[in-house]
Design a protein around this motif. Structure first.
Motif, PDB file in Angstrom:
ATOM      1  N   MET A  99      29.206 -32.163  30.161  1.00  9.52           N
ATOM      2  CA  MET A  99      27.973 -32.035  29.663  1.00  9.52           C
ATOM      3  C   MET A  99      26.771 -32.443  30.986  1.00  9.52           C
ATOM      4  N   THR A 100      27.571 -33.659  31.482  1.00 11.78           N
ATOM      5  CA  THR A 100      26.845 -34.332  32.594  1.00 11.78           C
ATOM      6  C   THR A 100      26.556 -33.087  33.933  1.00 11.78           C
ATOM      7  N   TRP A 101      27.783 -32.529  34.237  1.00 13.01           N
ATOM      8  CA  TRP A 101      27.700 -31.689  35.458  1.00 13.01           C
ATOM      9  C   TRP A 101      26.792 -30.361  34.961  1.00 13.01           C
ATOM     10  N   PHE A 102      26.751 -29.967  33.844  1.00 13.59           N
ATOM     11  CA  PHE A 102      25.948 -28.798  33.453  1.00 13.59           C
ATOM     12  C   PHE A 102      24.529 -29.145  33.662  1.00 13.59           C
ATOM     13  N   SER A 103      24.100 -30.679  33.047  1.00  8.25           N
ATOM     14  CA  SER A 103      22.857 -31.314  32.870  1.00  8.25           C
ATOM     15  C   SER A 103      22.286 -31.281  34.489  1.00  8.25           C
ATOM     16  N   LEU A 104      23.228 -31.769  35.342  1.00 10.91           N
ATOM     17  CA  LEU A 104      22.769 -32.005  36.676  1.00 10.91           C
ATOM     18  C   LEU A 104      22.489 -30.568  37.258  1.00 10.91           C
ATOM     19  N   ALA A 105      23.317 -29.635  37.183  1.00 11.42           N
ATOM     20  CA  ALA A 105      23.082 -28.205  37.566  1.00 11.42           C
ATOM     21  C   ALA A 105      21.656 -27.661  37.269  1.00 11.42           C
ATOM     22  N   ALA A 106      21.423 -27.890  35.869  1.00 13.81           N
ATOM     23  CA  ALA A 106      19.945 -27.464  35.520  1.00 13.81           C
ATOM     24  C   ALA A 106      18.813 -28.112  36.018  1.00 13.81           C
ATOM     25  N   LEU A 107      19.053 -29.519  36.400  1.00 13.68           N
ATOM     26  CA  LEU A 107      17.978 -30.103  37.162  1.00 13.68           C
ATOM     27  C   LEU A 107      18.021 -29.724  38.663  1.00 13.68           C
ATOM     28  N   SER A 139      15.181 -26.685  42.669  1.00 17.63           N
ATOM     29  CA  SER A 139      15.152 -25.799  43.588  1.00 17.63           C
ATOM     30  C   SER A 139      14.260 -24.474  43.520  1.00 17.63           C
ATOM     31  N   ASP A 140      14.027 -24.490  42.271  1.00 17.62           N
ATOM     32  CA  ASP A 140      13.252 -23.358  41.662  1.00 17.62           C
ATOM     33  C   ASP A 140      11.693 -23.681  42.012  1.00 17.62           C
ATOM     34  N   LEU A 141      11.356 -24.833  41.888  1.00 20.51           N
ATOM     35  CA  LEU A 141       9.889 -25.351  42.055  1.00 20.51           C
ATOM     36  C   LEU A 141       9.285 -24.797  43.351  1.00 20.51           C
ATOM     37  N   PRO A 142       9.948 -24.808  44.505  1.00 20.71           N
ATOM     38  CA  PRO A 142       9.093 -24.620  45.635  1.00 20.71           C
ATOM     39  C   PRO A 142       9.140 -22.947  46.020  1.00 20.71           C
ATOM     40  N   VAL A 143       9.703 -21.970  45.320  1.00 20.17           N
ATOM     41  CA  VAL A 143       9.744 -20.710  45.669  1.00 20.17           C
ATOM     42  C   VAL A 143       8.909 -19.581  44.861  1.00 20.17           C
ATOM     43  N   SER A 200       3.639 -22.186  45.595  1.00 20.84           N
ATOM     44  CA  SER A 200       4.033 -22.297  46.912  1.00 20.84           C
ATOM     45  C   SER A 200       3.654 -21.127  47.839  1.00 20.84           C
ATOM     46  N   THR A 201       3.892 -21.339  49.137  1.00 17.45           N
ATOM     47  CA  THR A 201       3.798 -20.310  50.106  1.00 17.45           C
ATOM     48  C   THR A 201       4.850 -19.306  50.253  1.00 17.45           C
ATOM     49  N   VAL A 202       6.212 -19.859  49.892  1.00 20.86           N
ATOM     50  CA  VAL A 202       7.445 -19.111  50.067  1.00 20.86           C
ATOM     51  C   VAL A 202       7.911 -18.578  48.604  1.00 20.86           C
ATOM     52  N   SER A 203       8.075 -17.316  48.771  1.00 23.36           N
ATOM     53  CA  SER A 203       8.488 -16.673  47.541  1.00 23.36           C
ATOM     54  C   SER A 203       9.954 -16.494  47.632  1.00 23.36           C
ATOM     55  N   TYR A 204      11.119 -16.352  46.406  1.00 19.85           N
ATOM     56  CA  TYR A 204      12.317 -16.064  46.498  1.00 19.85           C
ATOM     57  C   TYR A 204      12.629 -14.779  46.496  1.00 19.85           C
ATOM     58  N   TRP A 205      11.668 -13.858  46.270  1.00 17.47           N
ATOM     59  CA  TRP A 205      11.879 -12.365  46.264  1.00 17.47           C
ATOM     60  C   TRP A 205      10.993 -11.590  47.089  1.00 17.47           C
ATOM     61  N   ASN A 206       9.675 -12.050  47.059  1.00 18.02           N
ATOM     62  CA  ASN A 206       8.776 -11.095  47.890  1.00 18.02           C
ATOM     63  C   ASN A 206       8.693 -11.369  49.426  1.00 18.02           C
TER      64      ASN A 206
END
Length: 99
Positions: free
Chosen positions: A1-9, A14-18, A37-43
């Motif tokens: 569960m620890t690894w899944f929690s760390l992956a979610a965090l 990494s989702d915040l600035p895109v 942000s000024t950077v988009s992950y898709w645009n």
């Protein structure tokens, strides 16, 4: 569960600035604040193409790391499918469709 929690965090961090126009409340229900942000992950007009290349590179490199670590045929077959999933859309849209 620890690894899944760390992956979610890690995903949240990494989702915040895109997100440019499609930012969502990362800290809901504590806050409705949205980081735009000024950077988009898709645009592509907000450097989405560069971020997509970065994301593809990370996926391929990590697949290679897992390939070297695991020798079971079924694991390697799944890794090949993962690399195809990472490389297929950019090859199709970038090379074949000419975008």
């Amino acid at each position: 569960m620890t690894w899944f929690s760390l992956a979610a965090l890690l995903h949240l961090a990494s989702d915040l600035p895109v997100h440019v126009d499609d930012a969502h409340a990362h800290f809901w229900p504590l806050s409705e604040w949205r980081f735009r942000s000024t950077v988009s992950y898709w645009n592509p007009t907000h450097n989405g193409n560069w971020f997509a290349l970065f994301e593809i590179a990370i996926g391929v490199v990590l697949s290679f790391v897992l390939w070297r670590r695991f020798h079971a045929v079924w694991v390697r077959a799944l890794l090949v499918l993962a690399v195809i999933a990472y490389l297929g859309p950019p090859i199709y849209f970038g090379v074949i469709q000419g975008f």
